[in-house]
Scaffold this motif. Structure first.
Motif, PDB file in Angstrom:
ATOM      1  N   CYS A   1       0.794  -1.276   0.125  1.00 28.02           N
ATOM      2  CA  CYS A   1       0.118  -0.046  -0.003  1.00 28.02           C
ATOM      3  C   CYS A   1       0.883   1.199  -0.019  1.00 28.02           C
ATOM      4  CB  CYS A   1      -1.049   0.208   1.224  1.00 28.02           C
ATOM      5  SG  CYS A   1      -0.278   0.019   2.797  1.00 28.02           S
TER       6      CYS A   1
ATOM      7  N   VAL B   1      -5.212   6.192   0.738  1.00 31.13           N
ATOM      8  CA  VAL B   1      -4.688   4.838   0.751  1.00 31.13           C
ATOM      9  C   VAL B   1      -4.952   4.261  -0.602  1.00 31.13           C
ATOM     10  CG1 VAL B   1      -4.422   2.626   1.984  1.00 31.13           C
ATOM     11  CG2 VAL B   1      -5.193   4.628   3.133  1.00 31.13           C
TER      12      VAL B   1
ATOM     13  N   GLY C   1      -7.598  -3.213  -2.153  1.00 26.94           N
ATOM     14  CA  GLY C   1      -8.290  -2.127  -1.995  1.00 26.94           C
ATOM     15  C   GLY C   1      -9.644  -2.123  -2.499  1.00 26.94           C
TER      16      GLY C   1
ATOM     17  N   ARG D   1     -11.448  -2.698   2.923  1.00 24.97           N
ATOM     18  CA  ARG D   1     -11.595  -1.134   3.142  1.00 24.97           C
ATOM     19  C   ARG D   1     -12.155  -1.181   4.640  1.00 24.97           C
ATOM     20  NH1 ARG D   1     -13.146   1.999  -1.643  1.00 24.97           N
ATOM     21  NH2 ARG D   1     -12.183   0.966  -3.309  1.00 24.97           N
TER      22      ARG D   1
ATOM     23  N   ILE E   1      -8.944  -1.118   6.868  1.00 24.39           N
ATOM     24  CA  ILE E   1      -8.005  -0.016   6.785  1.00 24.39           C
ATOM     25  C   ILE E   1      -8.960   1.165   7.303  1.00 24.39           C
ATOM     26  CG2 ILE E   1      -7.269   1.606   4.925  1.00 24.39           C
ATOM     27  CD1 ILE E   1      -7.064  -0.950   3.171  1.00 24.39           C
ATOM     28  N   THR E   2     -10.085   1.434   7.351  1.00 26.26           N
ATOM     29  CA  THR E   2     -10.745   2.594   7.512  1.00 26.26           C
ATOM     30  C   THR E   2     -10.981   2.471   9.042  1.00 26.26           C
ATOM     31  OG1 THR E   2     -12.298   2.557   5.865  1.00 26.26           O
ATOM     32  CG2 THR E   2     -12.861   3.914   7.802  1.00 26.26           C
TER      33      THR E   2
ATOM     34  N   ILE F   1     -10.039   5.141   0.145  1.00 28.32           N
ATOM     35  CA  ILE F   1      -9.221   3.865  -0.203  1.00 28.32           C
ATOM     36  C   ILE F   1      -9.571   3.713  -1.611  1.00 28.32           C
ATOM     37  CG2 ILE F   1      -8.844   1.681   0.520  1.00 28.32           C
ATOM     38  CD1 ILE F   1     -10.202   2.291   3.259  1.00 28.32           C
TER      39      ILE F   1
END
Length: 139
Positions: free
Chosen positions: A75, A104, A109, A115, A118-119, A135
């Protein structure tokens, strides 16, 4: 002046093993020069590495954390900060203060669950709202 130099050279030649001593002295000087140049080059590389680490700062740490989450993969992270009335894209800061937003781009992704991971990670790490996070899938 010339005769004094000739006298010195003649006296040195009379010393037993003078050529060997000269060769050893030259070798020692050459080795010292080699290691001092090598050490200076090594210090430059270390400095460059340190500068790269400083430039990454918070961004490098966030990238490392995100890429270790299952499904994220490789990433890239960009963090923008708000200072006064302008947004600044700065990766070298280590502060979570004044973060405006985060982008990101991750190999994983495209997956909805990735997602969300990541969030959630960014909200927790950077103390920002989910609406300030974007993202995207890495190509």
């Amino acid at each position: 002046m010339n005769s004094k130099l000739k006298d010195i050279v003649e006296k040195c030649r009379k010393i037993k093993g003078f050529e060997i001593i000269c060769a050893i002295v030259i070798a020692v000087v050459a080795i010292c020069v080699y290691f001092s140049v090598n050490a200076m080059t090594g210090k430059t590389k270390t400095t460059n590495t340190t500068q790269t680490q400083k430039q990454e700062g918070l961004v490098g740490e966030v990238q490392s954390i995100l890429s270790s989450i299952d499904g994220v993969g490789e990433c890239e992270v960009l963090i923008t900060y708000k200072y006064g009335s302008e947004d600044i894209s700065v990766g070298s800061l280590n502060s979570t203060d004044n973060i405006q937003g985060v982008v990101v781009v991750a190999k994983g992704g495209q997956d909805v669950y990735t997602r969300i991971k990541i969030t959630n990670a960014l909200c927790t790490l950077l103390k920002i709202e989910a609406g300030n996070i974007q993202i995207f899938e890495m190509k």
